[in-house]
Design a protein around this motif. Sequence first.
Motif, PDB file in Angstrom:
ATOM      1  N   SER A 146      65.862  -0.476  51.477  1.00 43.34           N
ATOM      2  CA  SER A 146      67.035  -0.815  52.282  1.00 43.34           C
ATOM      3  C   SER A 146      67.440   0.412  53.092  1.00 43.34           C
ATOM      4  O   SER A 146      67.731   1.463  52.536  1.00 43.34           O
TER       5      SER A 146
ATOM      6  N   SER B  23      68.163  -8.421  55.060  1.00 43.36           N
ATOM      7  CA  SER B  23      68.981  -7.319  55.511  1.00 43.36           C
ATOM      8  C   SER B  23      69.784  -7.627  56.739  1.00 43.36           C
ATOM      9  O   SER B  23      70.912  -7.210  56.877  1.00 43.36           O
TER      10      SER B  23
ATOM     11  N   PRO C  48      72.517  -3.131  56.815  1.00 42.44           N
ATOM     12  CA  PRO C  48      71.273  -2.572  56.318  1.00 42.44           C
ATOM     13  C   PRO C  48      70.096  -3.416  56.766  1.00 42.44           C
ATOM     14  O   PRO C  48      70.228  -4.608  57.012  1.00 42.44           O
TER      15      PRO C  48
ATOM     16  N   LEU D 299      65.936  -4.285  55.808  1.00 39.35           N
ATOM     17  CA  LEU D 299      64.964  -4.181  54.734  1.00 39.35           C
ATOM     18  C   LEU D 299      63.587  -3.888  55.322  1.00 39.35           C
ATOM     19  O   LEU D 299      63.177  -4.543  56.266  1.00 39.35           O
TER      20      LEU D 299
ATOM     21  N   GLY E 262      78.441   1.690  58.148  1.00 37.67           N
ATOM     22  CA  GLY E 262      79.006   0.416  58.562  1.00 37.67           C
ATOM     23  C   GLY E 262      78.009  -0.526  59.199  1.00 37.67           C
ATOM     24  O   GLY E 262      78.297  -1.692  59.415  1.00 37.67           O
TER      25      GLY E 262
ATOM     26  N   GLU F 246      72.669 -11.315  58.310  1.00 33.12           N
ATOM     27  CA  GLU F 246      74.070 -11.434  58.635  1.00 33.12           C
ATOM     28  C   GLU F 246      74.310 -11.358  60.134  1.00 33.12           C
ATOM     29  O   GLU F 246      75.385 -11.665  60.616  1.00 33.12           O
TER      30      GLU F 246
ATOM     31  N   ASP G 108      76.584 -17.357  59.640  1.00 33.40           N
ATOM     32  CA  ASP G 108      75.147 -17.177  59.493  1.00 33.40           C
ATOM     33  C   ASP G 108      74.832 -15.969  58.619  1.00 33.40           C
ATOM     34  O   ASP G 108      73.803 -15.358  58.731  1.00 33.40           O
ATOM     35  N   LEU G 109      75.748 -15.631  57.769  1.00 31.17           N
ATOM     36  CA  LEU G 109      75.559 -14.429  56.987  1.00 31.17           C
ATOM     37  C   LEU G 109      74.894 -14.771  55.663  1.00 31.17           C
ATOM     38  O   LEU G 109      75.535 -15.171  54.706  1.00 31.17           O
ATOM     39  N   LEU G 110      73.625 -14.612  55.630  1.00 33.95           N
ATOM     40  CA  LEU G 110      72.913 -14.918  54.402  1.00 33.95           C
ATOM     41  C   LEU G 110      73.123 -13.800  53.399  1.00 33.95           C
ATOM     42  O   LEU G 110      73.100 -12.628  53.743  1.00 33.95           O
ATOM     43  N   VAL G 111      73.335 -14.186  52.190  1.00 31.37           N
ATOM     44  CA  VAL G 111      73.634 -13.207  51.160  1.00 31.37           C
ATOM     45  C   VAL G 111      72.357 -12.904  50.379  1.00 31.37           C
ATOM     46  O   VAL G 111      72.090 -13.495  49.356  1.00 31.37           O
ATOM     47  N   VAL G 112      71.580 -12.013  50.925  1.00 34.00           N
ATOM     48  CA  VAL G 112      70.320 -11.666  50.266  1.00 34.00           C
ATOM     49  C   VAL G 112      70.177 -10.151  50.272  1.00 34.00           C
ATOM     50  O   VAL G 112      70.490  -9.506  51.255  1.00 34.00           O
ATOM     51  N   GLY G 113      69.729  -9.609  49.191  1.00 35.14           N
ATOM     52  CA  GLY G 113      69.534  -8.170  49.108  1.00 35.14           C
ATOM     53  C   GLY G 113      68.093  -7.827  48.849  1.00 35.14           C
ATOM     54  O   GLY G 113      67.246  -8.714  48.690  1.00 35.14           O
ATOM     55  N   PRO G 114      67.789  -6.536  48.800  1.00 36.78           N
ATOM     56  CA  PRO G 114      66.396  -6.127  48.608  1.00 36.78           C
ATOM     57  C   PRO G 114      65.825  -6.579  47.273  1.00 36.78           C
ATOM     58  O   PRO G 114      64.629  -6.831  47.160  1.00 36.78           O
ATOM     59  N   ASP G 115      66.698  -6.669  46.278  1.00 37.77           N
ATOM     60  CA  ASP G 115      66.200  -7.034  44.949  1.00 37.77           C
ATOM     61  C   ASP G 115      65.773  -8.489  44.863  1.00 37.77           C
ATOM     62  O   ASP G 115      65.001  -8.862  43.982  1.00 37.77           O
ATOM     63  N   SER G 116      66.319  -9.301  45.721  1.00 41.54           N
ATOM     64  CA  SER G 116      65.974 -10.717  45.619  1.00 41.54           C
ATOM     65  C   SER G 116      65.401 -11.251  46.923  1.00 41.54           C
ATOM     66  O   SER G 116      65.441 -12.449  47.179  1.00 41.54           O
TER      67      SER G 116
END
Lengths: 181, 282
Positions: free
Chosen positions: B260, B88, B269, B271, B266, B91, B121-129
């Motif tokens: 999330s 979350s 988010p 986690l 803005g 980023e 440094d913006l990691l692209v990870v969401g709650p689902d993964s």
Amino acid sequence: MARTWDDVATRLVAERGDALTRYAYLLTGSVDDAADLVQDALVRTFGTPRFQLDLPRAEAYVRRAILNAVIDRSRREGTWRRVRHLAVAPSVAQSESAGTDERLDLMRRVRSLAPRQAACIVLRYYEDLTVDQVAATLGLSSGAVKRYLSDALRALSSSILASDAATPRPMPTRTEGDHVA
Amino acid sequence: MSPDPMSPDDPMSPDPHDLSEALAHEADAAAQRPVDLDAVLRGSRARRVRRRRAVVGATASVAGLLVVGALAFGVGALTQDAATTAGSIAEDAPVSEGADGAGSAEPDAVAPRDGEQFGDDLLVVGPDSLNRCDAPIAPATDAATGPISVVLVAPAEPVSPGAEGVVLVRIANEGTTTVEGSVRSAPAVTVSDSGKTVWHPSLAVDEDFTPVRLAPGEQIELEGRFAAAACTAADEQGGAIRADLPPLAPGAYELSAVVSFVAAPGAAPMLVVSPTVPVTVG
């Protein structure tokens, strides 16, 4: 593996940049406008924190952002069209020469469609996406996409008929019945 | 061109082949201007910085009016636990390096600072993964460090192998001041076996968020869904997992939920991960 947004942006531009620009060009008819729209849409997409911005989702976001920009522009131009006669002398009506390229004519008609209809037409008939894929790309329901496509084809048909009635020239060749392949 | 089910049956409609050809010809005819990647990266980074500064400013203003205890709810405290909040807030640049947890909640830790490397440094990870097949599950978020806690209500009945299970996910305000924001309506529920992920949700295409306003001690319940199916690392497809997974073998497993939470429009988010609860498949 997690990737940075910059990585996704770089890959998207490298792999799909031309496709996105062509999509914007088909909607606007201007190379410069298309490039500016794509550039802005990419900045909007990657300038907003989003989860899971993988390549397909990023491309869908960019296409939606392009369409939204075209819709905004269309609204502004609509306003301008309503007051244009107060500011400028009417232009001389362009006569369609007999040699007018039917493709160009068709493209002009596509661009005169409502932006969402035009976007559905471009994605369906240029990108060859299915209705469901168009829906996913534009964030619409499949039913809405079907309506937009149906309305767009009907509008194109009416436009062509009206043009044919006004200009005596042979009807364009069309296939029988199965016009939505 | 694949068949289209939406034919208007209007014989006067343009021929689809003509349409396709006109579009292709038009697209190919114009010499397109290439995308300026550097400008895109610069522009999007600048936009993210602006958004973040706006959040920092707004949050700091609010924080100035709150008591010190309220600051303990700061997002920054959650950032201390990189394992639970990696997706979350990845980023955001690290904050309060070396701080020891809840005590570090200061106004400038409520939202992350801008770092020189911001944008990289913006990691692209969401709650689902956050949890990936075969990988260890993320540990539960320490309730003492965040504005909200998340707990799962264990299913009373066993879930059949391959079937979908439904669980209640409780989100509670454990603090002393009201928490406001929004939560993703669909919590991401993970099935694990001895701490190792055996199923997690596929990437959600649409993220529907529900506004929440929780007074101290107040809680809401969301419904979470999971599948009693077994995935492996090979089933991972860029955040999504294969749809046709084999059913889980009957036995005892655990469930955990990832919620999330967005504190302000803005804002990045964050986690929040629940502790695990047992579930029986069989």
